[in-house]
Design an enzyme around this catalytic site. Structure first.
Site, mmCIF file in Angstrom:
data_model
loop_
_atom_site.group_PDB
_atom_site.id
_atom_site.type_symbol
_atom_site.label_atom_id
_atom_site.label_comp_id
_atom_site.label_asym_id
_atom_site.label_seq_id
_atom_site.Cartn_x
_atom_site.Cartn_y
_atom_site.Cartn_z
ATOM 1 N N TYR A 161 22.166 89.377 1.829
ATOM 2 C CA TYR A 161 21.017 88.507 2.092
ATOM 3 C C TYR A 161 20.009 89.176 3.035
ATOM 4 O O TYR A 161 18.879 88.737 3.142
ATOM 5 C CB TYR A 161 21.460 87.165 2.695
ATOM 6 C CG TYR A 161 22.248 86.283 1.736
ATOM 7 C CD1 TYR A 161 22.322 86.605 0.391
ATOM 8 C CD2 TYR A 161 22.892 85.144 2.173
ATOM 9 C CE1 TYR A 161 23.043 85.817 -0.493
ATOM 10 C CE2 TYR A 161 23.615 84.344 1.293
ATOM 11 C CZ TYR A 161 23.685 84.696 -0.037
ATOM 12 O OH TYR A 161 24.396 83.909 -0.910
ATOM 13 N N LYS A 182 35.501 92.648 -2.781
ATOM 14 C CA LYS A 182 35.617 93.206 -4.131
ATOM 15 C C LYS A 182 35.737 94.725 -4.014
ATOM 16 O O LYS A 182 34.848 95.477 -4.417
ATOM 17 C CB LYS A 182 34.372 92.827 -4.957
ATOM 18 C CG LYS A 182 34.320 91.363 -5.341
ATOM 19 C CD LYS A 182 35.188 91.033 -6.539
ATOM 20 C CE LYS A 182 34.626 91.623 -7.805
ATOM 21 N NZ LYS A 182 35.558 91.419 -8.957
ATOM 22 N N ASP A 201 37.017 87.244 -6.513
ATOM 23 C CA ASP A 201 37.015 86.433 -7.742
ATOM 24 C C ASP A 201 38.375 85.765 -7.939
ATOM 25 O O ASP A 201 38.454 84.577 -8.291
ATOM 26 C CB ASP A 201 36.609 87.280 -8.959
ATOM 27 C CG ASP A 201 37.399 88.578 -9.086
ATOM 28 O OD1 ASP A 201 37.985 89.024 -8.075
ATOM 29 O OD2 ASP A 201 37.437 89.152 -10.182
ATOM 30 N N ASP A 231 29.347 82.222 1.012
ATOM 31 C CA ASP A 231 28.427 81.157 0.604
ATOM 32 C C ASP A 231 29.038 80.388 -0.567
ATOM 33 O O ASP A 231 29.111 79.162 -0.580
ATOM 34 C CB ASP A 231 27.095 81.818 0.197
ATOM 35 C CG ASP A 231 25.954 80.831 0.140
ATOM 36 O OD1 ASP A 231 26.166 79.639 0.393
ATOM 37 O OD2 ASP A 231 24.818 81.260 -0.174
ATOM 38 N N ASP A 276 31.427 76.637 -0.554
ATOM 39 C CA ASP A 276 30.981 75.465 -1.312
ATOM 40 C C ASP A 276 32.090 74.970 -2.236
ATOM 41 O O ASP A 276 32.297 73.768 -2.380
ATOM 42 C CB ASP A 276 29.735 75.796 -2.147
ATOM 43 C CG ASP A 276 28.457 75.500 -1.377
ATOM 44 O OD1 ASP A 276 28.533 75.308 -0.146
ATOM 45 O OD2 ASP A 276 27.380 75.457 -2.002
#
Ligand code: NAD
Length: 370
Positions: free
Chosen positions: A142, A193, A226, A250, A254
Site C-alpha cells: 500500500y 507467500k 492463501d 487487510d 475481514d
C-alpha cells in the site's frame, strides 16, 4: 492517583452516538473506582472539516500525540463526498495512523456464544472462537514505491504497486504478535507467500529469527496466506494469534471478522513503537465499522464494537486487565440474556436502542465490578 489521558475523537454519523455510551463507563469508573481518566475531546473527519476546514486540526493532532490513548468513533458520510481529496474525512484517520506511527493493527475475532447461530458458518465451527489478527499497517504494497500507472503509448497502460519490507518492519510486528500470544494461548501463525514472493521469503526468515532470538516459549507455525484463508473458514479455532503483512492482513482480518456476525460487534486497536523512556506505546482504538449514515441519528446503532474497543484500551494501554475482562463479560452476559440491537436482532425479540444497550451493559458491568 494515576492519571490516564484519553482523547475522544467521536467523528461523524453514529460515531458520537456510540461514543456517548463509552463516556458513561468512563464517568462511572472515575467516580466509583477512582480510575483517573482525564478526558480531552477533538474533531476528526467531516465534523473537523466543517469546523476547521481540515480532516483533523493541528491542535487535535497535538492532543492525539500527547494522549496515553485515543478512542476513535467513525468518519465519513455523503455530506462530504465532494470535499477536496486531501481533506476528505478518511484523511484524518490516515494522518493519525501515519503521525502516531501505528504500525501494528490488532483485530480480534471473538464469537459470543449467544450469536454463534448468526454466523454464516456452522455453529460448532465458530462457537467460542477467540483469535487475534495482527496486521502490519504502515508498510508493504500500500505504501511501496514505485506506485504508478504509466501510459505505454501503444494503447496500453501499465500499473505498478511495490511490495516492500525491511527487516526492522517485520521484526517489530512479529515482536508484537509474540508478546500478545504470551497473554493468550501462546501460539503464533505467521502468514506470507514465500513460494512466489521475495518479500514472503524475507518475512518468513525474519519471523523465524525473531522467534529464535526472543520468543522460543511461544509456539510458532508458518502458513502460506492463501492456505491460511482456507483454514480460517474451515476450522478457525486452530488459530490463536495470526501475524501477517498489510495486504494479506487487510483481507484475512475481514474474513475472520465476518465469522463472528455483525459489523456492529467488532473492535480494533492500532499500536506504535514503545516509548524509549516509559515503555508505553502510542495507541488508537476504534470499531471496525464506519459511520453508518443510513442509521445515523436514529438512536439504533449497536454500541458494542465501541465498548469492546474501550475494553481493548483498558487492557492494552492501561493494563486494567480485570476491568477489561469484566467489561467483555458484561457484553457477553447481556447478549446471553437476549438483549439485542436491530443489527443483531433475532426472531421474536424486540430490539433495544443504542442508549438502552449501553445502559444494560453498564448495569451488568457495575454488578460484576461489585
Ligand atoms: P458502515 O460500516 O458505516 O456501514 C455498513 C452497514 O453496517 C450499514 O448498513 C450500517 O448501518 C451497518 N452498521 C455499521 N455499524 C453499525 C452499528 N454499530 N450498529 C448497527 N449497524 C451498523 O460502512 P459503509 O456504509 O460502507 O460506509 C459508510 C461511511 O463510513 C462511508 O463514508 C465510509 O467511507 C465510512 N467508513 C469509515 C470507517 C472509519 O471511520 N474507520 C470505516 C469504514 C467506512
Amino acid at each position: 492517583m494515576t492519571t490516564r489521558k484519553l482523547l475522544l475523537l467521536s467523528g461523524d454519523g453514529i460515531g458520537p452516538e456510540t461514543m456517548g455510551e463509552v463516556r458513561k463507563f468512563i464517568a462511572y469508573m472515575n467516580e466509583a473506582h477512582s480510575a483517573g481518566f482525564e478526558l480531552e475531546e477533538g474533531h476528526v473527519g467531516g465534523v473537523a472539516y466543517d469546523t476547521h476546514g481540515q480532516s483533523i486540526s493541528e491542535t487535535d493532532m497535538a492532543k492525539a500525540m500527547a494522549a496515553d490513548a485515543v478512542l476513535f468513533g467513525a468518519v465519513g458520510g455523503p455530506k462530504w463526498d465532494s470535499v477536496p481529496y486531501d481533506v476528505r474525512p478518511e484523511a484524518g484517520l490516515l494522518r493519525l495512523r501515519k503521525e502516531m506511527e501505528l504500525f501494528a493493527n490488532l483485530r480480534p475475532a471473538i464469537c459470543y456464544p449467544a450469536l454463534a447461530s448468526a454466523s454464516s458458518l456452522r455453529q460448532d465451527v465458530v462457537e467460542g472462537l477467540d483469535i487475534l489478527i495482527v496486521r502490519e499497517l504502515t508498510g508493504g504494497v500500500y505504501f511501496g514505491d514505485p506506485k504508478e500507472i504509466t501510459d505505454l503509448g501503444n494503447g496500453q497502460k501499465r500499473a505498478v504497486d511495490t511490495q516492500v519490507y525491511d527487516t526492522y518492519e517485520i521484526e517489530r510486528i512479529a515482536g508484537v504478535a509474540f508478546e500478545l500470544a504470551r497473554t493468550r494461548s501462546n501460539k503464533v501463525t505467521s502468514m506470507e507467500k514465500r513460494n512466489v514472493m521475495k518479500s514472503g521469503v524475507l518475512w518468513n526468515e525474519v519471523v523465524t529469527q525473531t522467534h529464535k532470538a526472543n520468543y522460543q516459549d511461544v509456539e510458532l507455525d508458518h502458513m502460506l496466506a492463501d492456505a491460511g484463508g482456507m483454514q480460517l473458514v474451515r476450522w478457525p479455532k486452530q488459530f490463536d494469534v495470526i501475524v501477517t503483512d498489510n495486504l494479506f492482513g487487510d483481507m484475512l482480518s475481514d474474513v475472520a471478522a465476518m465469522l463472528t456476525g455483525s459489523l456492529g460487534m467488532l473492535p480494533s486497536a492500532s499500536f506504535g513503537a514503545p516509548d524509549e523512556k516509559t515503555g508505553s506505546r502510542k495507541a488508537l482504538y476504534e470499531p471496525v465499522h464506519g459511520s453508518a449514515p443510513d442509521i445515523a441519528g436514529q438512536g439504533i446503532a449497536n454500541p458494542i464494537a465501541m465498548l469492546a474497543s474501550f475494553a481493548m484500551c483498558l487492557r492494552y494501554s492501561f493494563n486494567m486487565v480485570a476491568e477489561a475482562d469484566q467489561l467483555e463479560k458484561a457484553i457477553a452476559n447481556v447478549l446471553d440474556r437476549g438483549v439485542r440491537t436491530t443489527d443483531i436482532a433475532s426472531d421474536g425479540i424486540k430490539p433495544v436502542g443504542t442508549v438502552e444497550m449501553g445502559d444494560t451493559v453498564l448495569a451488568e458491568f457495575k454488578s460484576l465490578m461489585g
